[in-house]
Every structure is written in structure tokens, then in C-alpha cells.
Design an enzyme around this catalytic site. Structure first.
Site, PDB file in Angstrom:
ATOM      1  N   LYS A 268      30.912  -7.004 -30.706  1.00 52.68           N
ATOM      2  CA  LYS A 268      29.938  -6.612 -31.948  1.00 52.68           C
ATOM      3  C   LYS A 268      31.473  -6.458 -33.213  1.00 52.68           C
ATOM      4  O   LYS A 268      32.739  -6.932 -32.769  1.00 52.68           O
ATOM      5  CB  LYS A 268      30.402  -4.941 -31.862  1.00 52.68           C
ATOM      6  CG  LYS A 268      29.325  -4.892 -30.796  1.00 52.68           C
ATOM      7  CD  LYS A 268      29.056  -3.194 -30.779  1.00 52.68           C
ATOM      8  CE  LYS A 268      27.962  -2.744 -30.242  1.00 52.68           C
ATOM      9  NZ  LYS A 268      26.218  -2.615 -30.610  1.00 52.68           N
ATOM     10  N   ARG A 342      20.710  -0.925 -20.987  1.00 54.33           N
ATOM     11  CA  ARG A 342      19.488  -1.201 -19.958  1.00 54.33           C
ATOM     12  C   ARG A 342      20.303  -1.636 -18.546  1.00 54.33           C
ATOM     13  O   ARG A 342      19.069  -0.853 -17.417  1.00 54.33           O
ATOM     14  CB  ARG A 342      18.500  -1.978 -21.152  1.00 54.33           C
ATOM     15  CG  ARG A 342      18.902  -3.176 -20.734  1.00 54.33           C
ATOM     16  CD  ARG A 342      17.604  -3.588 -21.773  1.00 54.33           C
ATOM     17  NE  ARG A 342      18.809  -3.154 -23.335  1.00 54.33           N
ATOM     18  CZ  ARG A 342      18.133  -4.157 -24.673  1.00 54.33           C
ATOM     19  NH1 ARG A 342      16.928  -4.869 -24.990  1.00 54.33           N
ATOM     20  NH2 ARG A 342      18.303  -3.583 -26.374  1.00 54.33           N
TER      21      ARG A 342
HETATM   22  N1  BES Z   1      25.205   0.879 -27.818  1.00 53.09           N
HETATM   23  C1  BES Z   1      24.400  -0.297 -28.305  1.00 53.09           C
HETATM   24  C2  BES Z   1      23.553   0.945 -29.075  1.00 53.09           C
HETATM   25  C3  BES Z   1      24.251   1.689 -30.424  1.00 53.09           C
HETATM   26  C4  BES Z   1      24.050   1.392 -31.985  1.00 53.09           C
HETATM   27  C5  BES Z   1      24.319   2.819 -30.056  1.00 53.09           C
HETATM   28  C6  BES Z   1      24.291   2.217 -32.885  1.00 53.09           C
HETATM   29  C7  BES Z   1      24.955   3.320 -31.105  1.00 53.09           C
HETATM   30  C8  BES Z   1      24.756   2.900 -32.435  1.00 53.09           C
HETATM   31  C9  BES Z   1      23.736  -0.817 -27.441  1.00 53.09           C
HETATM   32  O1  BES Z   1      24.849  -1.019 -26.456  1.00 53.09           O
HETATM   33  C10 BES Z   1      23.201  -2.402 -28.554  1.00 53.09           C
HETATM   34  O2  BES Z   1      24.749  -3.079 -28.688  1.00 53.09           O
HETATM   35  N2  BES Z   1      22.612  -2.849 -28.549  1.00 53.09           N
HETATM   36  C11 BES Z   1      21.654  -3.983 -29.292  1.00 53.09           C
HETATM   37  C12 BES Z   1      21.295  -4.501 -28.295  1.00 53.09           C
HETATM   38  C13 BES Z   1      20.442  -5.613 -29.133  1.00 53.09           C
HETATM   39  C14 BES Z   1      21.965  -6.781 -28.518  1.00 53.09           C
HETATM   40  C15 BES Z   1      19.244  -6.042 -28.645  1.00 53.09           C
HETATM   41  C16 BES Z   1      21.685  -3.489 -31.102  1.00 53.09           C
HETATM   42  O3  BES Z   1      21.630  -1.988 -30.710  1.00 53.09           O
HETATM   43  O4  BES Z   1      21.943  -4.086 -31.286  1.00 53.09           O
HETATM   44 ZN    ZN Z   2      26.011  -2.881 -26.523  1.00 54.51          ZN
END
Ligand code: BES
Ligand code: ZN
Ligand code: ZN
Length: 488
Positions: A268, A342
Site C-alpha cells: 500500500k 477475502r
Molecule cells: N483492508 C483493505 C480494505 C480497507 C480499505 C479497509 C480502507 C479500511 C479502509 C483491504 O484488504 C484491501 O486492501 N482491499 C483492496 C482490494 C483491492 C486490492 C481489490 C482495496 O480496497 O483497495
Molecule cells: Zn488489503
């Protein structure tokens, strides 16, 4: 800590008496309170406008050292949430004055369009939750209130004596969830968080078991192990059980427990990574709810399945392109290591369904940023093929003011999860509808079992403090699940 009283105000010594005042309607029946409100109006023109307040010290007719009046606004907008916020603010003010106790005058239910139980619950909830501060890492601390009294007419109070204990159970559990979320990620590596949840749950009367990495490997939790592969803290899976004698309904709850989501090799960027200690808020909510459920002694079998991992980057981390085998034997191509929630959920869901055969299974997860884009930071998305279950969740959330909004599971979007090399890929080719594709991915692993997924990525955490919650974890989901279990 919460205490209901109907003792004569003119004879009860207390550090502060807080009175909620409605702008266009009298909501109290006690003549002493009515006189205090009238005096304030005469002295300064205080009427009860929203967010308005007035404090005075000269009231020889009663034994409270200070009188605090807080405005509630107009009668037509006066609902349970207005009362929760009022009580939260009242308590915070008293903490700010370094008091150790306060008394809150509860509006007379007969004067409101709400049930007596709703009125007192809302005021007690707001007060208890507003009394929570998270100061584990601070040297100078503010003491919170030791005692909160609720003044209510004897007749109205009569039937509500048992309410305080019930609310304390639920609110204590909410505070626990908030504290787990607020804990720094270096203090809640998977083994530490698991130990803390197990210890607290056992104290609350739940049975608790933990599967360690070796057991997860033997049982073939392949997707979970893939997420944990980059961390030097091993994955854990907690199973908590509430088993009252003779209970018939059998419910399973699953919570996403990523103690820190760095994104893995799909690291990230700055701006997205800083708050990722909150990625275990689903786990915290489910564990908190179990503790609440045990405290309430609810008459149904409930099992929580809580996978806990850390999603890190290292030489042993899972790569994009890797193919892993989930608990149910299906293969998943890792399209993006940041779509890790997931992966741990599909193992937990299919294991729970196979071993527990639940009547319904509900998962809570901070699953997608896309859900926050869709619904903002205060509303959770509910995904379920079962309209009745969705309806029950939405209604429970309406009552606790943990808002949930129904989202679609469009069959034709499933195509996006097709992989050229495996049974599925864990991400779609675009960002559009990301909350939906995530939910559809989970759906592939629940078969015909009644299931609902609640994406709490928005409301699980608040960067700003609110009327009854400090900045940080909100405990979203604990009160919601306790309410839902009472009505299942
Ligand atoms: N933990 C994150 C989702 C999240 C985002 C939680 C902001 C709280 C605040 C999740 O694991 C994630 O990184 N999701 C990605 C999915 C994508 C790679 C398809 C996302 O939401 O960008
Ligand atoms: Zn994630
Ligand atoms: Zn995540």
C-alpha cells in the site's frame, strides 16, 4: 457504573446535574427540573437549541453543585440517537471538569414518542460509551467518571431496573472492541491479539480454542497460510463458543482479523497504509459481540470463527500470480496480495459451514476501500442473497444507529473472478464495483447456507472523535450483532 435513581433531587448531593432541554416541548415531568430550566431561561434566555449549553452554580433549592443544561433541538428530530449523543456529550463535559460523578436527568418517556426502555437505553448507552477514553499510550491521563446516576421518575423507573446491567454488558464489550482496534500494531501481532481475545473471552464465560500454524497447515487452510506467509508472526484461528443449555438456533459469526495490512507485495502507498492496524476491526467486533452475548445470556448457540494474520512484505511473502488451494479444495490465483481479507474469510467460512452446519453465518470485515467510496465513512454495506436476513440486519442497525445499507450481489459480475489458470482469481480486472466483486468472491464459498457479509471498512474507524466515541476504533458491529442475535 450506571445507576438508576429516583431519590428526591433536593436531598441528593451530587457534583453535577445535567438536564437535556428540548427547544419546543417540555420533556420533563419533575417540577424541580422544570423550575431549573425556567430559571436558566430567565437568566440567559437558554431555550435548548441544538449544541447550545448553559452552566450555573447557584441553585440552593437542590444539592447538585452545578447545573448543566444541554440543548437537544426540536421535538420532531428527537430520537434515540439524539439522546445517545446528548448523554455522551454530558459525560465528556464532566470529565473535562475533572469530576468523578454526574447525574443525568432522563426525559420522561410519557412526554416522548419513544418507549421507556428506548429512552433509558439510549441515555445510558451514550453515557457509558462517552465515558470511554483510550489512554494506554499516554503518560498524562484524564480520569473518567466513576459513577453515572440517571434520575428518573419512580413510576417510569420501576420496570427498567434490570436494564442497566444489560447495557453495561453490551457497552463494555463495545469498549473492548474499540481498544483492540486502537492498540498499536506492534502490540497486537497475531499471537498477541489471539491471546488477548482468548483470555478476555474465557473470563466472560465463553469457551475458546486456538488453531496454530501447524494445525492450520494440517487442516489445509491454504488461503489463510498464503496471506500470513510474509509475516514472521504466525497465523492463528480462534473459535469462541457460547453454548446455553437447550438452545436450538445455531449461528456462526466470522470476523476478519488482519492485525496490519501492509498490502503484501502489492504494498500500500503512503496515504493508504497508515491506519491499517484497524484491519482487524471485524475480528474485534465479533469477539466483542460474543462477550456481549455471553453477558446477556442469550438463548442461542453462537460460534465465532476469527482468523488472525498479518499481511506483510518479505522474501517469504506470497506473490501476485501464486496459486493457492483454499480449505474447500478450490484453487485461487492471487491477482493482488492486498485483497487478503477475502482469502482468510473463505477458509474460515467454509470450515465453519462444514464443521458447525450453522442455520446462518454472518461475516464482518473491513474488506474494501470501494465500500467506503460507495457509502462513506459511517455506513456499512450488507450483502446477502437472503432478504429476510438483510432486513433483520438493517433493522438492528437502525435501532443501534450502526447504519447498514443493502448492496447487490449481481450474478453477471461473477465473470470478473474467472482465472485463466485457477478456479478463481481474488480480484476483478477493474476497481469498479470492488465491494461487490469482493462479496461475490465470498459467496462462492458459502454454498446454500444462509449468509450475510457486512463490509465495515468505513464505519469501523473514525479519525475524529464523535459525541460518544473517541477518535479511533468505533466498536461498530458489537451493539449491532447483540441486537441482531436478540431478534433472530
Ligand atoms: N483492508 C483493505 C480494505 C480497507 C480499505 C479497509 C480502507 C479500511 C479502509 C483491504 O484488504 C484491501 O486492501 N482491499 C483492496 C482490494 C483491492 C486490492 C481489490 C482495496 O480496497 O483497495
Ligand atoms: Zn488489503
Ligand atoms: Zn485488508
Amino acid at each position: 457504573m450506571l445507576k438508576l435513581t429516583s431519590r428526591d433531587l433536593t436531598r441528593t448531593p451530587v457534583e453535577a446535574l445535567v438536564i437535556p432541554v428540548c427547544q419546543d416541548r417540555d420533556i420533563h415531568t419533575d417540577p424541580v427540573i422544570a423550575a431549573l430550566i425556567e430559571k436558566a431561561a430567565g437568566q440567559s434566555g437558554f431555550k435548548g437549541a441544538p449544541e447550545s449549553e448553559m452552566v450555573y452554580y447557584q441553585a440552593p433549592e437542590i444539592r447538585a453543585r452545578r447545573i448543566v443544561l444541554l440543548g437537544l433541538g426540536t421535538f420532531d428530530k428527537l430520537d434515540a440517537e439524539v439522546l445517545r449523543r446528548f448523554a455522551g456529550k454530558a459525560v465528556k463535559k464532566c470529565i473535562g471538569w475533572d469530576l468523578s460523578e454526574t447525574m443525568i436527568a432522563v426525559p420522561a418517556p410519557s412526554k416522548l414518542k419513544l418507549k421507556a426502555e428506548t429512552v433509558l437505553s439510549a441515555v445510558q448507552e451514550g453515557a457509558y460509551l462517552g465515558n470511554h477514553q483510550f489512554e494506554r499510550y499516554k503518560k498524562s491521563k484524564h480520569a473518567c467518571l466513576k459513577r453515572i446516576l440517571f434520575y428518573m421518575d419512580k413510576k417510569a423507573a420501576g420496570k427498567l431496573r434490570r436494564l442497566s446491567r444489560r447495557l453495561e454488558s453490551i457497552c463494555r464489550a463495545t469498549v473492548l472492541a474499540r481498544e483492540w482496534v486502537n492498540t498499536a500494531p506492534n502490540d497486537k501481532r497475531p499471537h498477541q491479539l489471539a491471546a488477548s481475545i482468548v483470555e478476555t473471552s474465557e473470563k466472560a464465560g465463553l469457551s475458546a480454542e486456538v488453531m496454530n500454524k501447524k494445525q492450520l497447515k494440517r487442516k489445509k487452510f491454504g488461503a489463510t497460510l498464503a496471506v500470513a506467509a510474509g509475516s514472521d508472526s504466525k497465523p492463528q484461528l480462534i473459535v469462541l463458543k457460547h453454548r446455553p443449555e437447550g438452545a436450538k438456533k445455531n449461528i456462526a459469526l466470522v470476523g476478519k482479523g488482519v492485525t496490519f495490512d501492509a498490502g503484501g507485495i502489492n504494498l500500500k502507498p503512503t496515504g493508504s497504509i497508515e491506519l491499517m492496524k484497524m484491519d482487524m476491526a471485524g475480528a474485534a467486533a465479533v469477539a466483542g459481540a460474543m462477550i456481549g452475548i455471553a453477558g446477556l445470556g442469550l438463548d442461542l448457540k453462537v460460534t465465532a470463527i476469527i482468523p488472525i494474520v498479518e499481511n506483510m512484505v518479505s522474501g517469504s511473502a506470497t506473490r501476485p500470480g501464486d496459486i493457492v488451494t483454499a480449505y474447500n479444495g478450490k484453487t485461487v490465483e492471487i491477482g493482488n496480495t492486498d485483497a487478503e481479507g477475502r482469502l482468510i474469510l473463505i477458509d474460515a467460512l467454509s470450515w465453519a459451514i462444514e464443521t458447525l452446519k450453522p442455520d446462518a453465518i454472518i461475516d464482518l470485515a473491513t474488506l474494501t476501500g470501494a465500500c467506503v467510496v460507495a457509502l462513506g465513512e459511517k455506513i456499512a454495506g450488507v450483502f446477502s442473497p437472503d432478504d429476510k436476513l438483510t432486513g433483520a440486519i438493517v433493522e438492528a442497525g437502525r435501532r443501534t444507529d450502526e447504519r447498514c445499507w443493502p448492496m447487490p450481489l449481481p450474478d453477471d459480475y461473477k465473470e470478473q473472478l474467472k482465472s485463466d489458470f485457477a478456479d478463481f482469481i481474488n480480484v476483478g480486472p477493474t476497481r469498479y464495483g470492488g465491494a461487490l466483486t469482493a462479496a461475490l468472491f465470498l459467496k462462492e464459498f458459502v454454498g446454500n447456507t444462509r449468509w450475510a457479509h457486512i463490509d465495515i471498512a468505513g464505519p469501523a474507524y473514525s479519525k475524529k472523535e464523535t459525541a460518544y466515541c473517541p477518535a479511533g476504533g468505533t466498536g461498530f458491529g458489537v451493539r449491532l450483532l447483540c441486537e441482531l442475535m436478540r431478534r433472530l
